[in-house]
Design a protein around this motif. Sequence first.
Motif, PDB file in Angstrom:
ATOM      1  N   ASP A   1     -12.405  -1.342  17.473  1.00  0.00           N
ATOM      2  CA  ASP A   1     -12.010  -2.482  18.320  1.00  0.00           C
ATOM      3  C   ASP A   1     -11.467  -3.675  17.528  1.00  0.00           C
ATOM      4  N   LYS A   2     -10.663  -3.381  16.518  1.00  0.00           N
ATOM      5  CA  LYS A   2     -10.022  -4.439  15.738  1.00  0.00           C
ATOM      6  C   LYS A   2      -8.552  -4.078  15.536  1.00  0.00           C
ATOM      7  N   LYS A   3      -7.750  -5.062  15.151  1.00  0.00           N
ATOM      8  CA  LYS A   3      -6.312  -4.822  15.018  1.00  0.00           C
ATOM      9  C   LYS A   3      -5.799  -5.284  13.661  1.00  0.00           C
ATOM     10  N   VAL A   4      -5.082  -4.403  12.978  1.00  0.00           N
ATOM     11  CA  VAL A   4      -4.447  -4.761  11.707  1.00  0.00           C
ATOM     12  C   VAL A   4      -3.192  -5.584  12.001  1.00  0.00           C
ATOM     13  N   VAL A   5      -3.130  -6.789  11.443  1.00  0.00           N
ATOM     14  CA  VAL A   5      -1.961  -7.649  11.683  1.00  0.00           C
ATOM     15  C   VAL A   5      -1.064  -7.752  10.442  1.00  0.00           C
ATOM     16  N   TYR A   6      -1.565  -7.319   9.301  1.00  0.00           N
ATOM     17  CA  TYR A   6      -0.770  -7.295   8.077  1.00  0.00           C
ATOM     18  C   TYR A   6      -1.330  -6.213   7.178  1.00  0.00           C
ATOM     19  N   LEU A   7      -0.438  -5.397   6.613  1.00  0.00           N
ATOM     20  CA  LEU A   7      -0.902  -4.283   5.787  1.00  0.00           C
ATOM     21  C   LEU A   7      -0.005  -4.122   4.561  1.00  0.00           C
ATOM     22  N   LYS A   8      -0.655  -3.936   3.409  1.00  0.00           N
ATOM     23  CA  LYS A   8       0.075  -3.789   2.155  1.00  0.00           C
ATOM     24  C   LYS A   8      -0.616  -2.749   1.286  1.00  0.00           C
ATOM     25  N   ARG A   9       0.150  -1.790   0.788  1.00  0.00           N
ATOM     26  CA  ARG A   9      -0.436  -0.812  -0.128  1.00  0.00           C
ATOM     27  C   ARG A   9      -0.391  -1.351  -1.550  1.00  0.00           C
ATOM     28  N   LEU A  10      -1.545  -1.299  -2.224  1.00  0.00           N
ATOM     29  CA  LEU A  10      -1.680  -1.829  -3.578  1.00  0.00           C
ATOM     30  C   LEU A  10      -1.629  -0.756  -4.649  1.00  0.00           C
TER      31      LEU A  10
ATOM     32  N   VAL B   1      -6.285  12.065  -3.767  1.00  0.00           N
ATOM     33  CA  VAL B   1      -5.701  10.904  -4.451  1.00  0.00           C
ATOM     34  C   VAL B   1      -5.978   9.633  -3.643  1.00  0.00           C
ATOM     35  N   ASP B   2      -6.516   8.615  -4.318  1.00  0.00           N
ATOM     36  CA  ASP B   2      -6.815   7.341  -3.652  1.00  0.00           C
ATOM     37  C   ASP B   2      -5.540   6.612  -3.255  1.00  0.00           C
ATOM     38  N   LYS B   3      -5.549   6.036  -2.052  1.00  0.00           N
ATOM     39  CA  LYS B   3      -4.518   5.094  -1.635  1.00  0.00           C
ATOM     40  C   LYS B   3      -5.251   3.815  -1.231  1.00  0.00           C
ATOM     41  N   GLU B   4      -4.959   2.733  -1.941  1.00  0.00           N
ATOM     42  CA  GLU B   4      -5.687   1.492  -1.705  1.00  0.00           C
ATOM     43  C   GLU B   4      -4.791   0.464  -1.013  1.00  0.00           C
ATOM     44  N   TYR B   5      -5.346  -0.160   0.030  1.00  0.00           N
ATOM     45  CA  TYR B   5      -4.598  -1.108   0.850  1.00  0.00           C
ATOM     46  C   TYR B   5      -5.312  -2.456   0.933  1.00  0.00           C
ATOM     47  N   PHE B   6      -4.506  -3.502   1.118  1.00  0.00           N
ATOM     48  CA  PHE B   6      -5.018  -4.811   1.506  1.00  0.00           C
ATOM     49  C   PHE B   6      -4.559  -5.039   2.933  1.00  0.00           C
ATOM     50  N   ALA B   7      -5.454  -5.590   3.751  1.00  0.00           N
ATOM     51  CA  ALA B   7      -5.083  -5.826   5.153  1.00  0.00           C
ATOM     52  C   ALA B   7      -5.711  -7.097   5.688  1.00  0.00           C
ATOM     53  N   GLN B   8      -5.005  -7.730   6.601  1.00  0.00           N
ATOM     54  CA  GLN B   8      -5.570  -8.787   7.424  1.00  0.00           C
ATOM     55  C   GLN B   8      -5.825  -8.188   8.795  1.00  0.00           C
ATOM     56  N   VAL B   9      -7.033  -8.387   9.260  1.00  0.00           N
ATOM     57  CA  VAL B   9      -7.472  -7.738  10.490  1.00  0.00           C
ATOM     58  C   VAL B   9      -7.900  -8.782  11.516  1.00  0.00           C
ATOM     59  N   GLN B  10      -7.407  -8.630  12.737  1.00  0.00           N
ATOM     60  CA  GLN B  10      -7.847  -9.496  13.835  1.00  0.00           C
ATOM     61  C   GLN B  10      -9.212  -9.003  14.290  1.00  0.00           C
TER      62      GLN B  10
END
Length: 240
Positions: free
Chosen positions: A200-209, A129-138
């Motif tokens: 080598d990146k960091k998620v600073v905001y995460l939201k499941r759509l 089952v797909d889980k789709e996210y939106f994220a802001q990444v540093q």
Amino acid sequence: MRLDKFLAETGVGSRKESKQLLKKGLVTVNEEVIKDGKTQIDEKRDVIKFLGEQLTYQKYYYYMLHKPQGVISATEDKWDQTVIDLLKNEDYREDLFPVGRLDKDTEGLLLLTNDGQLAHQLLSPKKHVDKEYFAQVQGIVTEEDVRHFAAGFALTNKEQVKPSQLMIESVDKINEISEIRLIIQEGKFHQVKRMFEAVDKKVVYLKRLRMGSLWLDEELALGEYRILTEEELEKLKINQ
């Protein structure tokens, strides 16, 4: 089903409260006053009334919640507010639970239900089952990262993740912030965050759509919820 259980299930009151209401003669079964909560009834055929109003039995409940940050995906907790705590008194049921988990600081779509079979279908790794996210990444997410995610790879602790679909929405090269969407079919602990840490990146905001065919209703404010529509529920079940 026992009559006191039926009353509790339909929201008249707890088992204890229902027994008191029964003793007062406020409940009828097929127009006959029944005072014993142990009485067996057929919830589909018998006509049960409380204060003269007929009660309708509903076995399963499905709520779409727009989970806010700071709330944990659990049924109860001694220290933190849970997603179940966000329900109004009239919607609360002891058997409701969140389908899967979103981290405490993650927002977005969360399904609350008491349908264990559907929950299993949505969470089972075999169902993909797909889980789709939106994220802001540093950091600057690149096409190389897209290919890397598409191939599947090992996290920093050597745990393997399956191929996923990474889509770059925008890149702010000055502030080194990327906005992305990511579709995964697993639910490992802190998976999205750990996937980006591995490059080598960091998620600073995460939201499941999205989860399967179910998309978050953007008209729901953070902390708000609503009953799933018949169409949403039908699609969700058909796709499983």
